[in-house]
Design an enzyme around this catalytic site. Structure first.
Site, short mmCIF file in Angstrom:
data_model
loop_
_atom_site.label_atom_id
_atom_site.label_comp_id
_atom_site.label_asym_id
_atom_site.label_seq_id
_atom_site.Cartn_x
_atom_site.Cartn_y
_atom_site.Cartn_z
N THR A 46 0.86 -1.18 0.00
CA THR A 46 0.00 0.00 0.00
C THR A 46 0.89 1.22 0.00
O THR A 46 1.94 1.23 0.65
CB THR A 46 -0.92 0.03 1.24
OG1 THR A 46 -1.40 1.36 1.47
CG2 THR A 46 -0.19 -0.42 2.48
N CYS B 221 -1.51 4.75 -5.82
CA CYS B 221 -2.35 3.95 -4.94
C CYS B 221 -2.45 2.58 -5.58
O CYS B 221 -2.65 2.49 -6.80
CB CYS B 221 -3.73 4.57 -4.77
SG CYS B 221 -4.87 3.52 -3.83
#
Length: 239
Positions: free
Chosen positions: A83, A196
């Site tokens: 992430t 992202c």
């Protein structure tokens, strides 16, 4: 082959993509029946998302530190945090950790500089775009980082949390992202970071008029290259 410790679940949609990309890279480089040595710790994203929304970053850091230590205990030779946003707590995550963290921003910066790009647009969660932890890490590598305006940041963030983390991919949202990309290119970006891990589920290089830097793919491939001894860990920026 080193064992890759994948710290995922944020969301599991993108973590599944990490697992696929890691093994596809090993097959590409080794051929035959080869696949990656991995251990995976997957958190409950609902708990992490609540910590994000409530600004409880210290709690999140402690939770990811526990997960990273568990990966080390399970045999991981290094940790890959699946992430972008949670690299905000990378310092806490590595507290007491005896194996390295393959920092996603360092991997991304190395890829951008290899393409001779200096000014890049950054798309990501609202946290990643608005807060300094990620932009400053990239800037420390000598990059000029642009982010969308407030309205476009809201659009990008809403689609990530409202759709992509749930596996929802629509043509309408792809078009909204294309519009945001076009505006940040008009503002001077020579390349665009898909910052992202879920963004790559929606858009690809064909959706941008300038080079794109898909952080999930770059991170996964760098992990394999390091695990196989093809490359060293990317350098952290000079302090």
């Amino acid at each position: 082959m080193k064992t890759i410790g994948l710290l995922g679940g944020m969301s599991w949609e993108s973590s599944a993509e990490y697992y696929r990309l890691v093994n596809a890279r090993v097959r590409e480089l080794r051929g035959g029946y080869h696949s990656a040595h991995t251990v995976l710790y997957s958190v409950d994203f609902a708990e992490i998302e609540a910590m994000q929304a409530e600004g409880r970053w210290d709690d999140a850091g402690r939770e990811l530190n526990r997960a990273a230590l568990a990966l080390e205990a399970a045999g991981a030779d290094f940790v890959v945090l699946c992430t972008n946003t949670m690299h905000k707590v990378a310092g806490q995550l590595t507290d007491g950790l005896g194996v390295p963290l393959l920092h996603l921003a360092d991997t991304t910066a190395a890829a951008i500089k290899a393409e001779k790009v200096h000014r890049v647009g950054l798309l990501g969660t609202g946290f990643t775009m608005a807060q300094p932890f990620y932009r400053e890490r990239l800037a420390a590598h000598g990059l000029d980082v642009l982010v969308p305006d407030e309205a476009d940041r809201e659009t990008v963030h809403r689609i990530i949390y409202g759709e992509l983390v749930h596996g929802v991919v629509t043509a309408e949202s792809r078009e909204r992202y294309r519009e945001v990309i076009a505006r940040i290119v008009d503002a001077g970006a020579e390349g665009v970071i898909y910052g992202c891990t879920e963004i790559e589920l929606l858009v690809g290089p064909e959706d941008s008029p300038v080079p794109t830097f898909p952080t999930t793919r770059l991170h996964a491939e760098a992990a394999v290259d390091y695990a196989l001894g093809e490359t060293a860990l990317p350098s952290a920026p000079a302090r």
